[in-house]
Design an enzyme around this catalytic site. Sequence first.
Site, PDB file in Angstrom:
ATOM      1  N   GLY A  45       2.579   4.806   5.950  1.00  0.00           N
ATOM      2  CA  GLY A  45       3.633   3.881   5.540  1.00  0.00           C
ATOM      3  C   GLY A  45       3.248   2.461   5.894  1.00  0.00           C
ATOM      4  CD  GLN A  50       4.069  -2.119   9.579  1.00  0.00           C
ATOM      5  OE1 GLN A  50       4.417  -1.461   8.599  1.00  0.00           O
ATOM      6  NE2 GLN A  50       3.370  -1.595  10.560  1.00  0.00           N
ATOM      7  CB  CYS A  90       3.690   1.556  14.840  1.00  0.00           C
ATOM      8  SG  CYS A  90       4.156   0.059  13.954  1.00  0.00           S
ATOM      9  CG  LEU A  91      -0.539   1.429  10.196  1.00  0.00           C
ATOM     10  CD1 LEU A  91      -0.630   1.129   8.705  1.00  0.00           C
ATOM     11  CD2 LEU A  91      -1.783   2.184  10.670  1.00  0.00           C
ATOM     12  CG  HIS A 132       8.187   3.788  11.640  1.00  0.00           C
ATOM     13  ND1 HIS A 132       7.714   4.123  12.888  1.00  0.00           N
ATOM     14  CD2 HIS A 132       7.424   2.736  11.244  1.00  0.00           C
ATOM     15  CE1 HIS A 132       6.728   3.310  13.225  1.00  0.00           C
ATOM     16  NE2 HIS A 132       6.524   2.455  12.227  1.00  0.00           N
ATOM     17  CD  GLU A 133       6.787   2.185   7.350  1.00  0.00           C
ATOM     18  OE1 GLU A 133       6.720   0.955   7.504  1.00  0.00           O
ATOM     19  OE2 GLU A 133       6.000   2.978   7.891  1.00  0.00           O
ATOM     20  CG  HIS A 136       8.098  -1.939  10.533  1.00  0.00           C
ATOM     21  ND1 HIS A 136       7.636  -2.583  11.656  1.00  0.00           N
ATOM     22  CD2 HIS A 136       7.379  -0.784  10.448  1.00  0.00           C
ATOM     23  CE1 HIS A 136       6.681  -1.846  12.223  1.00  0.00           C
ATOM     24  NE2 HIS A 136       6.520  -0.749  11.517  1.00  0.00           N
TER      25      HIS A 136
HETATM   26  O1  K1U Z   1       4.742   1.601   9.735  1.00  0.00           O
HETATM   27  C1  K1U Z   1       3.647   1.889  10.169  1.00  0.00           C
HETATM   28  O2  K1U Z   1       3.177   1.238  11.079  1.00  0.00           O
HETATM   29  C2  K1U Z   1       2.890   3.059   9.615  1.00  0.00           C
HETATM   30  C3  K1U Z   1       3.011   4.312  10.465  1.00  0.00           C
HETATM   31  C4  K1U Z   1       4.123   5.170   9.882  1.00  0.00           C
HETATM   32  C5  K1U Z   1       4.647   6.297  10.728  1.00  0.00           C
HETATM   33  C6  K1U Z   1       3.840   7.243  11.278  1.00  0.00           C
HETATM   34  C7  K1U Z   1       4.353   8.302  12.016  1.00  0.00           C
HETATM   35  C8  K1U Z   1       5.709   8.400  12.177  1.00  0.00           C
HETATM   36  C9  K1U Z   1       6.520   7.451  11.641  1.00  0.00           C
HETATM   37  C10 K1U Z   1       6.006   6.405  10.902  1.00  0.00           C
HETATM   38  C11 K1U Z   1       1.666   5.027  10.432  1.00  0.00           C
HETATM   39  O3  K1U Z   1       1.191   5.382   9.405  1.00  0.00           O
HETATM   40  S1  K1U Z   1       0.858   5.294  11.936  1.00  0.00           S
HETATM   41  C12 K1U Z   1      -0.594   6.223  11.468  1.00  0.00           C
HETATM   42  C13 K1U Z   1      -0.314   7.650  11.150  1.00  0.00           C
HETATM   43  O4  K1U Z   1       0.722   8.170  11.499  1.00  0.00           O
HETATM   44  C14 K1U Z   1      -1.305   8.441  10.385  1.00  0.00           C
HETATM   45  C15 K1U Z   1      -2.531   7.938  10.035  1.00  0.00           C
HETATM   46  C16 K1U Z   1      -3.432   8.712   9.312  1.00  0.00           C
HETATM   47  C17 K1U Z   1      -3.127  10.001   8.946  1.00  0.00           C
HETATM   48  C18 K1U Z   1      -1.911  10.531   9.302  1.00  0.00           C
HETATM   49  C19 K1U Z   1      -0.991   9.746  10.017  1.00  0.00           C
HETATM   50 ZN    ZN Z   2       5.248   0.780  12.097  1.00  0.00          ZN
END
Ligand code: K1U
Ligand code: ZN
Length: 163
Positions: A45, A50, A90-91, A132-133, A136
Amino acid sequence: MLLPILHYPDKRLRTKASPIEVVNDEIRTLVKNMFETMYDAPGIGLAATQVDHHIRLIVIDTSEDKSQPLCLINPEIIAKDGELEWDEGCLSVPNYYECVTRANHIKVKALNEHGEEFELEAQELLGVCIQHEIDHLDGVLFVDHLSKLKQRRLLEKTRKEKK
Ligand code: K1U
Ligand code: ZN
């Protein structure tokens, strides 16, 4: 085009995003760049906040093979029920995962990249990711749902890593 992702504790992540008035080509270019950035990260996401665009736009793909891209413009949760705990990342907070409690089942209303309204029911990972998004877009980070002690430790860890 890959967009730079803001990192915690950057204050710009605390900005409340404004609704999108018109879904035009400029928005569609941003959507394309956000998908590219999210897949490259990699993540499931990404919210416009972000990438320092303070408008209500999120992109999501929780599939394993990048086959279910979802763009939500001006998303609104119109119903929710139940509770579940999920280990979130979270990225904008790299290398940090913690368990957060969210609604288990949500119904969302949004516009797609063509400006058409749609409704979506989601649960588990997709539901968690949408919540979560949307957080943000309101300037809220998943770490805000944690205890003050965990938040202090994270801030110390972030400061040490920056040195
Ligand atoms: O919003 C963001 O920062 C993105 C975030 C979204 C998220 C992940 C997990 C739970 C709730 C919301 C991410 O994508 S973090 C990276 C991640 O979860 C992932 C990366 C590669 C493969 C699978 C998952
Ligand atoms: Zn996030």
